[in-house]
Design a protein around this motif. Sequence first.
Motif, PDB file in Angstrom:
ATOM      1  N   ALA A  19      -1.618 -12.746  76.383  1.00  0.00           N
ATOM      2  CA  ALA A  19      -1.187 -12.549  74.990  1.00  0.00           C
ATOM      3  C   ALA A  19      -0.514 -13.811  74.449  1.00  0.00           C
ATOM      4  CB  ALA A  19      -0.242 -11.358  74.898  1.00  0.00           C
ATOM      5  N   THR A  20       0.305 -14.450  75.267  1.00  0.00           N
ATOM      6  CA  THR A  20       0.964 -15.689  74.835  1.00  0.00           C
ATOM      7  C   THR A  20      -0.046 -16.805  74.652  1.00  0.00           C
ATOM      8  OG1 THR A  20       2.935 -15.012  76.038  1.00  0.00           O
ATOM      9  CG2 THR A  20       2.804 -17.320  75.383  1.00  0.00           C
ATOM     10  N   ILE A  21      -1.038 -16.874  75.533  1.00  0.00           N
ATOM     11  CA  ILE A  21      -2.083 -17.899  75.403  1.00  0.00           C
ATOM     12  C   ILE A  21      -2.879 -17.685  74.119  1.00  0.00           C
ATOM     13  CG2 ILE A  21      -4.214 -18.801  76.408  1.00  0.00           C
ATOM     14  CD1 ILE A  21      -2.994 -18.368  79.149  1.00  0.00           C
ATOM     15  N   LYS A  22      -3.184 -16.438  73.796  1.00  0.00           N
ATOM     16  CA  LYS A  22      -3.922 -16.163  72.554  1.00  0.00           C
ATOM     17  C   LYS A  22      -3.106 -16.541  71.324  1.00  0.00           C
ATOM     18  CE  LYS A  22      -6.857 -12.519  74.390  1.00  0.00           C
ATOM     19  NZ  LYS A  22      -7.204 -11.099  74.360  1.00  0.00           N
ATOM     20  N   LYS A  23      -1.808 -16.269  71.353  1.00  0.00           N
ATOM     21  CA  LYS A  23      -0.945 -16.661  70.231  1.00  0.00           C
ATOM     22  C   LYS A  23      -0.871 -18.179  70.115  1.00  0.00           C
ATOM     23  CE  LYS A  23       1.970 -12.585  70.631  1.00  0.00           C
ATOM     24  NZ  LYS A  23       3.269 -12.095  71.084  1.00  0.00           N
ATOM     25  N   ALA A  24      -0.716 -18.845  71.253  1.00  0.00           N
ATOM     26  CA  ALA A  24      -0.642 -20.309  71.239  1.00  0.00           C
ATOM     27  C   ALA A  24      -1.960 -20.911  70.763  1.00  0.00           C
ATOM     28  CB  ALA A  24      -0.292 -20.827  72.633  1.00  0.00           C
ATOM     29  N   GLN A  25      -3.076 -20.354  71.172  1.00  0.00           N
ATOM     30  CA  GLN A  25      -4.368 -20.871  70.736  1.00  0.00           C
ATOM     31  C   GLN A  25      -4.561 -20.684  69.235  1.00  0.00           C
ATOM     32  OE1 GLN A  25      -7.660 -20.577  73.181  1.00  0.00           O
ATOM     33  NE2 GLN A  25      -9.154 -20.662  71.547  1.00  0.00           N
ATOM     34  N   ALA A  26      -4.122 -19.569  68.704  1.00  0.00           N
ATOM     35  CA  ALA A  26      -4.234 -19.359  67.252  1.00  0.00           C
ATOM     36  C   ALA A  26      -3.416 -20.398  66.494  1.00  0.00           C
ATOM     37  CB  ALA A  26      -3.767 -17.948  66.901  1.00  0.00           C
ATOM     38  N   ILE A  27      -2.244 -20.730  67.007  1.00  0.00           N
ATOM     39  CA  ILE A  27      -1.408 -21.748  66.370  1.00  0.00           C
ATOM     40  C   ILE A  27      -2.071 -23.119  66.460  1.00  0.00           C
ATOM     41  CG2 ILE A  27       0.788 -22.975  66.564  1.00  0.00           C
ATOM     42  CD1 ILE A  27       2.016 -20.270  67.389  1.00  0.00           C
ATOM     43  N   ILE A  28      -2.631 -23.446  67.624  1.00  0.00           N
ATOM     44  CA  ILE A  28      -3.284 -24.743  67.813  1.00  0.00           C
ATOM     45  C   ILE A  28      -4.534 -24.846  66.957  1.00  0.00           C
ATOM     46  CG2 ILE A  28      -4.435 -26.225  69.508  1.00  0.00           C
ATOM     47  CD1 ILE A  28      -1.353 -26.148  69.677  1.00  0.00           C
TER      48      ILE A  28
END
Length: 138
Positions: A19-28
């Motif tokens: 979930a954190t990786i998906k949030k970080a990827q959306a930001i990137i």
Amino acid sequence: MYATITDVADIAGVSVDDATIKKAQAIIETASGRPQELVLNATDLVWLRKAVAYQCAYMEDDATSVYEQPNMESVTQGESKLVFGDKDVWLSPLAQKAIANLSWRKSRTIRMNPFDYRYELRRQNREARRISVRLWSW
């Protein structure tokens, strides 16, 4: 996804969940200006993997704090002084550096041939002769 759980652990040294990786990827993706489907260059994928890992480490304590506006303690007009509170901004400084290395974010040189005045004069003379012959011929 640009990075996996093991990539984040290897690059940034933190353990995160999907979930954190998906949030970080959306930001990137938002910061870089391209969704994952449009990135095909291998070098760009390496930089984006690092950017996601850095963003995950940045979001390690509180993954939702990046969605909030940083609080301002004081704003002064004279001498332009801004004092931020204890909340961080939304993008990791290392992720900003990684995004700056992407191929579509760099400047490009446009090469143009120099203007040839003699060629242009000859072209205009040919065009003028062609037009004048058409106008005065019966």
